[in-house]
Design a protein around this motif. Structure first.
Motif, PDB file in Angstrom:
ATOM      1  N   SER A 152     -39.667 -10.652   1.654  1.00 39.63           N
ATOM      2  CA  SER A 152     -38.968 -10.755   2.685  1.00 39.63           C
ATOM      3  C   SER A 152     -38.435 -12.342   2.886  1.00 39.63           C
ATOM      4  CB  SER A 152     -39.687 -10.508   4.100  1.00 39.63           C
ATOM      5  OG  SER A 152     -40.572 -11.271   4.314  1.00 39.63           O
ATOM      6  N   VAL A 199     -33.031 -10.383  -2.935  1.00 39.93           N
ATOM      7  CA  VAL A 199     -31.991  -9.428  -2.501  1.00 39.93           C
ATOM      8  C   VAL A 199     -30.842  -8.996  -3.631  1.00 39.93           C
ATOM      9  CG1 VAL A 199     -29.757  -9.299  -0.851  1.00 39.93           C
ATOM     10  CG2 VAL A 199     -31.926 -10.481  -0.186  1.00 39.93           C
ATOM     11  N   THR A 230     -30.098  -5.269  -4.627  1.00 41.47           N
ATOM     12  CA  THR A 230     -28.741  -4.695  -4.660  1.00 41.47           C
ATOM     13  C   THR A 230     -27.949  -5.132  -5.666  1.00 41.47           C
ATOM     14  OG1 THR A 230     -28.212  -6.855  -3.316  1.00 41.47           O
ATOM     15  CG2 THR A 230     -28.993  -5.025  -1.979  1.00 41.47           C
TER      16      THR A 230
END
Ligand SMILES: Nc1ncnc2c1ncn2[C@@H]1O[C@H](COP(=O)(O)OP(=O)(O)OP(=O)(O)O)[C@@H](O)[C@H]1O
Ligand SMILES: [Mg+2]
Lengths: 311, 263
Positions: free
Chosen positions: B21, B27, B31
């Motif tokens: 996190s 990320v 993604t």
């Protein structure tokens, strides 16, 4: 009752390829530590101190020798031992983006602590190590002093009966180091924790340790209290005088003098015992008509013992 | 006792979650790269004018690849974080077993794998008119479990390699999974592989999970009872991989590498 009973521990590191290099880090060390004692392991760089601590904390398997830690056999019951001991080292390092409280909690969980018990332990340790105001700071933003305090807090997370500290005050400013030492002393006083520590600061060793084990080249050279070591090494006391020129000559031939240095009216006599020889020295000087302007008697420091043993 | 076991597993799960996190690059892992993969393969199927059936065959492979990779990375991170931060010795000073470490991080990997799968399934549906969800929850669940078990095995093996060789083996975290995926027929039926390589492929559980999944989309199964074989092999490899990791850890305790990785 013994916390540590180690016999003939030896470890040789083999590294390098294709040509193997061998480092004989430990060459047969036996050590006993009483429950509730604070023992200092001293010795020059590369002597094998960290290696010894690593073996006793189950992080390193010795090539030879055996040990009983808190009544458990080191080779056969490492799990039982791990539950009851812990270690902090001066160059400890943790995950860079975890926060202070998260780091303590992570290690707490590894010892099976959870829920309210864990929360309470984390609070207690944040208080003990004075880390409360920094609880939400990520590890890589901590100063050296805070990192060291975190390492100490982490090492107490399972309330260890036996605590190993590898250079706990490394790189700390004197003020922080003094406070950390006070906390270490308090641990033994309040909880009876047995502590084995290594340090290169002689004052730290003298202040904290009941006993000192001196290691060099992978061997245990001497052990005893700081006083015992000073006596055993027979370094002698130093009588330092400032006298008018010619005074030193009058002292020639006095019994008990091991070494004399004289320079610009400063005379330093190393004698077997200052208590025994001081009277005679002063009497000689007085008879020869020399005037004593200044006098100082120094007992050997642990540092002197260290330098002598490390030779 | 059971409670202690769960707490230790949770410790590693929470640690991976917290680390993930706080790193923006994760990320990308979650993604960017998977999306790029599906888009480029999907567009290629357009260019080659593949039939809808063949397109789905290839896209299933791409989606599986990303899902396995993301889940596997989490398991590998469980050891890599400690290598990178030089904090390895502290956790093995504690009374833990390697299963706590691999299970905790695997759970987070499953979570991240599901996110990637959902994202890519949506993308494949929207952009290439292929909906992998249409076969229903049961078959899908079995396939995903197969992917995650494969990821676990590879992740634990990477952990063992890193334990044995330190940072030198770091690249295996990204490379090993590709090897497995090539061999298990991501973009082609394994029957296309030459004999000896096909033999290797038949030893990889993911081969069977892909085979079973594709059979729901009208492709004839190449194996008899693929799921039983897939799960059987997975169980054996999981045990073997954990044994290997444990042996690697014991070795670092003897060689001193455990200390070297902590300074
Ligand atoms: N993991 C390791 N692999 C290879 N060699 C090692 C390893 N750890 C220590 N050594 C070697 O073993 C010897 C003893 O090292 P050790 O760290 O125990 O010394 P030390 O007394 O703690 O020294 P210092 O005061 O510098 O901390 C050194 O020569 C060191 O280079
Ligand atoms: Mg050291």
């Amino acid at each position: 009752m013994l916390a540590i009973d180690a016999h003939d521990l030896a470890k040789t590191f083999r590294s390098g390829w294709p040509r193997r290099r061998e480092t004989h880090a430990l060459r047969g060390v036996s050590l006993t530590v009483q429950r509730g004692a604070i023992v200092g392991v001293l010795g020059p760089n590369g002597a094998g101190k960290t290696t010894l601590l690593s073996i006793l904390t189950t992080l390193l398997v010795p090539d030879r020798g055996r040990a009983t830690i808190l009544g458990h056999d080191l080779a056969r019951e490492p799990g039982a031992i791990r539950r009851r001991l812990n270690m902090a080292s001066g160059n400890a390092s943790f995950l860079w983006s975890l926060r202070v409280e998260e780091i303590i909690a992570f290690y707490g969980r590894l010892y099976g602590l959870g829920g309210r018990a864990l929360a309470a332990r984390v609070e207690e340790l944040l208080g003990f190590a004075e880390l409360g105001p920094h609880r939400r700071v990520p590890y890589n933003e901590l100063s050296t002093g805070l990192k060291q305090r975190l390492a100490l807090a982490k090492s107490l997370v399972n309330q260890p009966e036996l605590l190993f500290l590898d250079e706990p005050t490394l790189g700390l400013d004197p003020d922080v180091a003094i406070r950390l030492r006070a906390q270490i002393a308090a641990l033994r006083r309040q909880r009876g924790t047995t502590i084995v520590l290594t340090t290169h600061y002689m004052r730290e060793a003298e202040e904290l340790c009941d006993e000192i084990a001196f290691v060099k080249n992978g061997r245990l050279l001497a052990r005893g209290s700081s006083e015992e070591l000073k006596r055993a090494i027979k370094l002698g006391d130093v009588i330092a005088l400032r006298v008018d020129a010619g005074g030193a000559a009058a002292l020639a031939g006095l019994p008990g003098i091991l070494r004399t240095t004289a320079e610009d009216g400063r005379v330093e006599l190393t004698v077997d015992s200052a208590q025994k020889r001081l009277g005679e020295v002063l009497q000689r000087l007085h008879e020869s008509g020399a005037v004593v302007r200044d006098l100082e008697v120094r007992e050997p420091q642990l540092e002197d013992v260290f330098i002598e043993l490390a030779k | 006792m059971m409670r202690h076991e769960l707490i230790r597993i949770w410790a590693f799960a929470l640690r991976n979650l917290l680390m993930a996190s706080r790193n923006v690059f994760f990320v990308f892992e979650l993604t960017f790269w998977p999306t790029v993969g599906v888009l480029s393969i999907g567009l290629m199927t357009r260019f080659l004018r593949l039939s809808p059936a063949d397109t789905s065959f290839v896209l299933i492979g791409t989606v599986a690849l990303s899902t396995v990779q993301v889940c596997q990375l989490d398991v590998a991170y469980a050891v890599l974080y400690d290598v990178w931060s030089k904090s390895m010795k502290h956790q093995f000073l504690a009374p833990i077993a390697v299963r706590h470490l691999t299970l905790g991080s695997w759970l987070v990997g499953i979570g991240r794998g599901l996110v990637v799968f959902a994202l890519l399934a949506g993308l494949a549906w929207w952009a290439f008119d292929f909906n992998p969800l249409r076969i229903g929850g049961g078959a899908l669940g079995v396939f995903l479990l197969g992917c995650f078990l494969t990821a676990w095995i590879v992740g634990v093996l990477v952990c063992a390699l890193v334990m044995l060789f330190g940072t030198r083996a770091e690249a295996s975290a990204w490379a090993t999974v590709n090897l497995v995926l090539v061999l298990s027929g991501i973009y082609y039926p394994v029957s296309l592989l030459p004999g000896p390589v096909a033999a290797v492929a038949s030893a990889i559980p993911l081969t069977y999970f892909l085979d079973a999944f594709r059979s729901h989309f009208g492709f004839a199964s190449e194996f008899a009872s693929p799921l039983a074989r897939g799960f059987g092999l997975s169980a054996a490899y999981i045990l073997a991989a954990h044994w290997g990791l444990r042996a690697a850890l014991d070795r670092t305790r003897r060689s001193g590498l455990l200390l070297k990785m902590s300074e």
